[in-house]
Design a protein around this motif. Structure first.
Motif, mmCIF file in Angstrom:
data_model
loop_
_atom_site.group_PDB
_atom_site.id
_atom_site.type_symbol
_atom_site.label_atom_id
_atom_site.label_comp_id
_atom_site.label_asym_id
_atom_site.label_seq_id
_atom_site.Cartn_x
_atom_site.Cartn_y
_atom_site.Cartn_z
ATOM 1 N N THR A 2 -8.908 -10.832 -11.490
ATOM 2 C CA THR A 2 -8.007 -11.413 -10.687
ATOM 3 C C THR A 2 -7.291 -10.354 -9.710
ATOM 4 O OG1 THR A 2 -7.166 -12.976 -12.340
ATOM 5 C CG2 THR A 2 -5.745 -12.734 -10.590
ATOM 6 N N GLU A 3 -7.043 -9.069 -10.416
ATOM 7 C CA GLU A 3 -6.505 -8.120 -9.319
ATOM 8 C C GLU A 3 -7.556 -7.786 -8.403
ATOM 9 O OE1 GLU A 3 -3.660 -6.271 -9.282
ATOM 10 O OE2 GLU A 3 -2.715 -7.973 -10.392
ATOM 11 N N SER A 4 -8.937 -7.683 -9.018
ATOM 12 C CA SER A 4 -9.685 -7.204 -7.977
ATOM 13 C C SER A 4 -9.945 -8.360 -6.713
ATOM 14 C CB SER A 4 -11.320 -7.035 -8.582
ATOM 15 O OG SER A 4 -11.075 -6.233 -9.608
ATOM 16 N N LEU A 5 -9.955 -9.553 -6.988
ATOM 17 C CA LEU A 5 -10.144 -10.591 -6.080
ATOM 18 C C LEU A 5 -8.881 -10.746 -5.254
ATOM 19 C CD1 LEU A 5 -12.117 -13.272 -7.962
ATOM 20 C CD2 LEU A 5 -12.965 -11.780 -6.455
ATOM 21 N N ALA A 6 -7.691 -10.487 -5.995
ATOM 22 C CA ALA A 6 -6.391 -10.578 -4.849
ATOM 23 C C ALA A 6 -6.405 -9.704 -3.645
ATOM 24 C CB ALA A 6 -5.266 -10.463 -5.874
#
Length: 92
Positions: A2-6
């Motif tokens: 989630t953090e990477s894609l955000a």
């Protein structure tokens, strides 16, 4: 994930998701190969086939790596957001 894609703009989500899925598959295969190698090297049999001693060694290595990764994860920080400019009406 989630953090990477955000961190990606919306039009690049599909590409980021595909890259993350590929990296998960490659990392899983690499990790499996590493632990099978550790189990084979830690065996007491001359044939090199993993036995209980080799599997015990592989689980110890996996546990130590898991603890190290957990401790390292405690030091990951989210970057601070840039301050928003205030317009004349007082709204950001």
């Amino acid at each position: 994930m989630t953090e990477s894609l955000a961190a990606l703009p919306g039009h690049l989500y599909s590409h980021g998701s595909a890259i993350m899925a590929t990296l998960q598959q490659v990392a899983g295969a690499f990790g499996t190969a590493v632990f099978v190698t550790v189990a084979s090297l830690g065996t007491t049999q001359a044939s090199g086939a993993p036995d209980a001693a080799g599997l015990h060694t592989a689980f110890i290595v996996a546990g130590v790596l898991g603890v190290l990764v957990f401790v390292m994860a405690l030091f990951v920080r989210r970057p601070k957001a840039a301050p928003q400019a205030v317009t004349e009406g007082g709204a950001a």
